[in-house]
Write a protein that holds these residues in place. Structure first.
Motif, PDB file in Angstrom:
ATOM      1  N   MET A  32       0.848  -1.194   0.000  1.00 20.25           N
ATOM      2  CA  MET A  32       0.000   0.000   0.000  1.00 20.25           C
ATOM      3  C   MET A  32       0.884   1.245   0.000  1.00 20.25           C
ATOM      4  O   MET A  32       2.037   1.192   0.464  1.00 20.25           O
ATOM      5  CB  MET A  32      -0.941  -0.009   1.216  1.00 20.25           C
ATOM      6  CG  MET A  32      -1.919  -1.168   1.187  1.00 20.25           C
ATOM      7  SD  MET A  32      -3.142  -1.132   2.520  1.00 20.25           S
ATOM      8  CE  MET A  32      -4.238   0.194   1.951  1.00 20.25           C
ATOM      9  N   TYR A  33       0.330   2.330  -0.514  1.00 26.29           N
ATOM     10  CA  TYR A  33       1.120   3.536  -0.763  1.00 26.29           C
ATOM     11  C   TYR A  33       0.291   4.781  -0.439  1.00 26.29           C
ATOM     12  O   TYR A  33      -0.921   4.779  -0.614  1.00 26.29           O
ATOM     13  CB  TYR A  33       1.507   3.629  -2.252  1.00 26.29           C
ATOM     14  CG  TYR A  33       2.041   2.353  -2.830  1.00 26.29           C
ATOM     15  CD1 TYR A  33       1.173   1.370  -3.270  1.00 26.29           C
ATOM     16  CD2 TYR A  33       3.410   2.135  -2.930  1.00 26.29           C
ATOM     17  CE1 TYR A  33       1.653   0.185  -3.787  1.00 26.29           C
ATOM     18  CE2 TYR A  33       3.898   0.958  -3.451  1.00 26.29           C
ATOM     19  CZ  TYR A  33       3.012  -0.017  -3.878  1.00 26.29           C
ATOM     20  OH  TYR A  33       3.489  -1.185  -4.383  1.00 26.29           O
ATOM     21  N   TRP A  34       0.996   5.846  -0.080  1.00 23.94           N
ATOM     22  CA  TRP A  34       0.380   7.163   0.024  1.00 23.94           C
ATOM     23  C   TRP A  34       1.141   8.134  -0.858  1.00 23.94           C
ATOM     24  O   TRP A  34       2.375   8.200  -0.816  1.00 23.94           O
ATOM     25  CB  TRP A  34       0.416   7.680   1.463  1.00 23.94           C
ATOM     26  CG  TRP A  34      -0.726   7.203   2.295  1.00 23.94           C
ATOM     27  CD1 TRP A  34      -0.728   6.251   3.254  1.00 23.94           C
ATOM     28  CD2 TRP A  34      -2.072   7.696   2.235  1.00 23.94           C
ATOM     29  NE1 TRP A  34      -1.968   6.108   3.802  1.00 23.94           N
ATOM     30  CE2 TRP A  34      -2.820   6.984   3.193  1.00 23.94           C
ATOM     31  CE3 TRP A  34      -2.719   8.670   1.467  1.00 23.94           C
ATOM     32  CZ2 TRP A  34      -4.186   7.207   3.402  1.00 23.94           C
ATOM     33  CZ3 TRP A  34      -4.069   8.890   1.677  1.00 23.94           C
ATOM     34  CH2 TRP A  34      -4.785   8.169   2.642  1.00 23.94           C
ATOM     35  N   TYR A  35       0.355   8.893  -1.650  1.00 24.81           N
ATOM     36  CA  TYR A  35       0.895   9.925  -2.514  1.00 24.81           C
ATOM     37  C   TYR A  35       0.244  11.262  -2.182  1.00 24.81           C
ATOM     38  O   TYR A  35      -0.876  11.325  -1.706  1.00 24.81           O
ATOM     39  CB  TYR A  35       0.601   9.627  -3.992  1.00 24.81           C
ATOM     40  CG  TYR A  35       1.261   8.412  -4.547  1.00 24.81           C
ATOM     41  CD1 TYR A  35       0.632   7.179  -4.507  1.00 24.81           C
ATOM     42  CD2 TYR A  35       2.518   8.494  -5.139  1.00 24.81           C
ATOM     43  CE1 TYR A  35       1.233   6.051  -5.045  1.00 24.81           C
ATOM     44  CE2 TYR A  35       3.124   7.371  -5.685  1.00 24.81           C
ATOM     45  CZ  TYR A  35       2.472   6.161  -5.635  1.00 24.81           C
ATOM     46  OH  TYR A  35       3.072   5.050  -6.167  1.00 24.81           O
ATOM     47  N   ARG A  36       0.950  12.278  -2.575  1.00 20.41           N
ATOM     48  CA  ARG A  36       0.417  13.632  -2.504  1.00 20.41           C
ATOM     49  C   ARG A  36       0.459  14.207  -3.911  1.00 20.41           C
ATOM     50  O   ARG A  36       1.446  14.003  -4.645  1.00 20.41           O
ATOM     51  CB  ARG A  36       1.294  14.448  -1.561  1.00 20.41           C
ATOM     52  CG  ARG A  36       1.042  15.928  -1.608  1.00 20.41           C
ATOM     53  CD  ARG A  36       1.998  16.682  -0.729  1.00 20.41           C
ATOM     54  NE  ARG A  36       1.788  18.119  -0.924  1.00 20.41           N
ATOM     55  CZ  ARG A  36       1.787  19.007   0.041  1.00 20.41           C
ATOM     56  NH1 ARG A  36       2.041  18.639   1.292  1.00 20.41           N
ATOM     57  NH2 ARG A  36       1.578  20.274  -0.218  1.00 20.41           N
ATOM     58  N   GLN A  37      -0.606  14.931  -4.291  1.00 20.70           N
ATOM     59  CA  GLN A  37      -0.636  15.592  -5.594  1.00 20.70           C
ATOM     60  C   GLN A  37      -1.021  17.051  -5.388  1.00 20.70           C
ATOM     61  O   GLN A  37      -2.066  17.338  -4.798  1.00 20.70           O
ATOM     62  CB  GLN A  37      -1.608  14.908  -6.551  1.00 20.70           C
ATOM     63  CG  GLN A  37      -1.530  15.453  -7.969  1.00 20.70           C
ATOM     64  CD  GLN A  37      -2.406  14.682  -8.929  1.00 20.70           C
ATOM     65  OE1 GLN A  37      -3.500  14.252  -8.592  1.00 20.70           O
ATOM     66  NE2 GLN A  37      -1.912  14.479 -10.160  1.00 20.70           N
ATOM     67  N   ASP A  38      -0.191  17.948  -5.877  1.00 20.89           N
ATOM     68  CA  ASP A  38      -0.467  19.376  -5.841  1.00 20.89           C
ATOM     69  C   ASP A  38      -0.892  19.829  -7.235  1.00 20.89           C
ATOM     70  O   ASP A  38      -0.530  19.185  -8.231  1.00 20.89           O
ATOM     71  CB  ASP A  38       0.771  20.131  -5.365  1.00 20.89           C
ATOM     72  CG  ASP A  38       1.114  19.786  -3.925  1.00 20.89           C
ATOM     73  OD1 ASP A  38       2.009  18.946  -3.682  1.00 20.89           O
ATOM     74  OD2 ASP A  38       0.446  20.341  -3.039  1.00 20.89           O
ATOM     75  N   PRO A  39      -1.635  20.911  -7.339  1.00 21.38           N
ATOM     76  CA  PRO A  39      -2.153  21.356  -8.647  1.00 21.38           C
ATOM     77  C   PRO A  39      -1.053  21.445  -9.696  1.00 21.38           C
ATOM     78  O   PRO A  39      -0.016  22.064  -9.478  1.00 21.38           O
ATOM     79  CB  PRO A  39      -2.745  22.733  -8.324  1.00 21.38           C
ATOM     80  CG  PRO A  39      -3.128  22.656  -6.885  1.00 21.38           C
ATOM     81  CD  PRO A  39      -2.076  21.808  -6.241  1.00 21.38           C
ATOM     82  N   PHE A  88      -4.079  17.138  -2.477  1.00 20.76           N
ATOM     83  CA  PHE A  88      -4.928  15.983  -2.777  1.00 20.76           C
ATOM     84  C   PHE A  88      -4.110  14.736  -2.404  1.00 20.76           C
ATOM     85  O   PHE A  88      -3.027  14.521  -2.930  1.00 20.76           O
ATOM     86  CB  PHE A  88      -5.269  16.005  -4.269  1.00 20.76           C
ATOM     87  CG  PHE A  88      -6.253  14.970  -4.724  1.00 20.76           C
ATOM     88  CD1 PHE A  88      -6.131  14.409  -5.989  1.00 20.76           C
ATOM     89  CD2 PHE A  88      -7.317  14.568  -3.924  1.00 20.76           C
ATOM     90  CE1 PHE A  88      -7.051  13.469  -6.447  1.00 20.76           C
ATOM     91  CE2 PHE A  88      -8.231  13.624  -4.365  1.00 20.76           C
ATOM     92  CZ  PHE A  88      -8.099  13.083  -5.635  1.00 20.76           C
ATOM     93  N   TYR A  89      -4.644  13.935  -1.470  1.00 16.10           N
ATOM     94  CA  TYR A  89      -3.922  12.765  -0.987  1.00 16.10           C
ATOM     95  C   TYR A  89      -4.542  11.496  -1.565  1.00 16.10           C
ATOM     96  O   TYR A  89      -5.755  11.266  -1.452  1.00 16.10           O
ATOM     97  CB  TYR A  89      -3.937  12.718   0.544  1.00 16.10           C
ATOM     98  CG  TYR A  89      -3.082  13.803   1.155  1.00 16.10           C
ATOM     99  CD1 TYR A  89      -3.591  15.069   1.397  1.00 16.10           C
ATOM    100  CD2 TYR A  89      -1.745  13.561   1.450  1.00 16.10           C
ATOM    101  CE1 TYR A  89      -2.798  16.069   1.938  1.00 16.10           C
ATOM    102  CE2 TYR A  89      -0.937  14.562   1.997  1.00 16.10           C
ATOM    103  CZ  TYR A  89      -1.478  15.814   2.224  1.00 16.10           C
ATOM    104  OH  TYR A  89      -0.673  16.798   2.752  1.00 16.10           O
ATOM    105  N   LEU A  90      -3.699  10.689  -2.156  1.00 17.76           N
ATOM    106  CA  LEU A  90      -4.138   9.473  -2.823  1.00 17.76           C
ATOM    107  C   LEU A  90      -3.487   8.259  -2.184  1.00 17.76           C
ATOM    108  O   LEU A  90      -2.276   8.223  -1.976  1.00 17.76           O
ATOM    109  CB  LEU A  90      -3.776   9.528  -4.303  1.00 17.76           C
ATOM    110  CG  LEU A  90      -4.599  10.507  -5.137  1.00 17.76           C
ATOM    111  CD1 LEU A  90      -3.836  10.924  -6.376  1.00 17.76           C
ATOM    112  CD2 LEU A  90      -5.930   9.890  -5.511  1.00 17.76           C
ATOM    113  N   GLY A 108      -7.380   4.683  -4.609  1.00 18.03           N
ATOM    114  CA  GLY A 108      -8.634   5.100  -4.009  1.00 18.03           C
ATOM    115  C   GLY A 108      -9.051   6.444  -4.575  1.00 18.03           C
ATOM    116  O   GLY A 108      -8.292   7.072  -5.329  1.00 18.03           O
ATOM    117  N   PRO A 109     -10.248   6.937  -4.188  1.00 18.58           N
ATOM    118  CA  PRO A 109     -10.777   8.176  -4.761  1.00 18.58           C
ATOM    119  C   PRO A 109     -10.123   9.446  -4.231  1.00 18.58           C
ATOM    120  O   PRO A 109     -10.349  10.528  -4.771  1.00 18.58           O
ATOM    121  CB  PRO A 109     -12.258   8.130  -4.376  1.00 18.58           C
ATOM    122  CG  PRO A 109     -12.291   7.285  -3.151  1.00 18.58           C
ATOM    123  CD  PRO A 109     -11.217   6.257  -3.328  1.00 18.58           C
TER     124      PRO A 109
END
Lengths: 116, 110
Positions: A32-39, A88-90, A108-109
């Motif tokens: 499992m993973y956690w990502y961060r996305q900025d605009p 936005f955290y994915l 995930g959403p």
């Protein structure tokens, strides 16, 4: 239905507060993973876990913490030490963590965190 | 050189057009490759894996050139619903972590 769920969808936090984002999967995936996305930016890896009770820092782990007590769950805590937490955290999962294994990731959403 | 580089676009095309996205990667030992699609304010979704021999799925064709460290995605007969950002994704180590490009935005107009 098999899949990955994240909650909440939107989260508002005051500066100085810790907040925990939930991620659950019923795909029987090991990793499992956690990502961060900025605009306008790509995904950046925060933490990942290839097996229960083990996890590794990604590229931007500072100000975040995780746990992996169950195979299905990988919660992310955004601490007050994270300087710019609005993003936005994915969460994602994949079938295996060993080298050469089939490693497509499924997402995930997402949770949109805003610091007020 | 960035690990995974894509043209940021946007690519503006009319319906029915053919459009190609290109991607380069820096690690010659990279093990596997993917294209993901991300709609506005949504999560990325796997579009297709990219195999050494090239692969096709309906209107979508992916190609890999290991010698040039280059991946491509071709979309034929573009639909309005193809409007999205397309992410080039590389597995650089053979382990489970992936490296994502920043994406190329596609806008298909009537």
């Amino acid at each position: 239905d098999g899949g990955i769920t994240q909650s909440p969808k939107y989260l508002f936090r005051k500066e100085g507060q810790n907040v925990t984002l939930s991620c659950e999967q019923n795909l029987n995936h090991d990793a499992m993973y956690w990502y961060r996305q900025d605009p306008g930016q790509g995904l950046r890896l925060i933490y990942y876990s290839q097996i229960v009770n083990d996890f590794q820092k990604g590229d931007i782990a500072e100000g975040y913490s995780v746990s992996r007590e169950k195979k299905e769950s990988f919660p992310l805590t955004v601490t007050s030490a994270q300087k710019n937490p609005t993003a936005f955290y994915l969460c994602a999962s994949s079938a295996g963590g060993s080298r050469g294994s089939y490693n497509e990731q499924f997402f995930g959403p997402g949770t949109r965190l805003t610091v007020l | 050189r960035k690990e995974v580089e894509q043209d940021p676009g946007p690519f503006n095309v009319p319906e029915g057009a053919t459009v190609a996205f290109n991607c380069t990667y820096s690690n010659s030992a990279s093990q596997s490759f993917f294209w993901y699609r991300q709609d506005c304010r949504k999560e990325p979704k796997l579009l297709m894996s990219v195999y050494s021999s090239g692969n096709e799925d309906g209107r979508f064709t992916a190609q890999l050139n290991r010698a040039s460290q280059y991946i491509s995605l071709l979309i034929r007969d573009s639909k309005l619903s193809d409007s999205a950002t397309y992410l080039c994704v590389v597995n650089p180590t053979g382990y489970s972590t992936l490296t994502f490009g920043k994406g190329t935005m596609l806008l298909v107009s009537p």
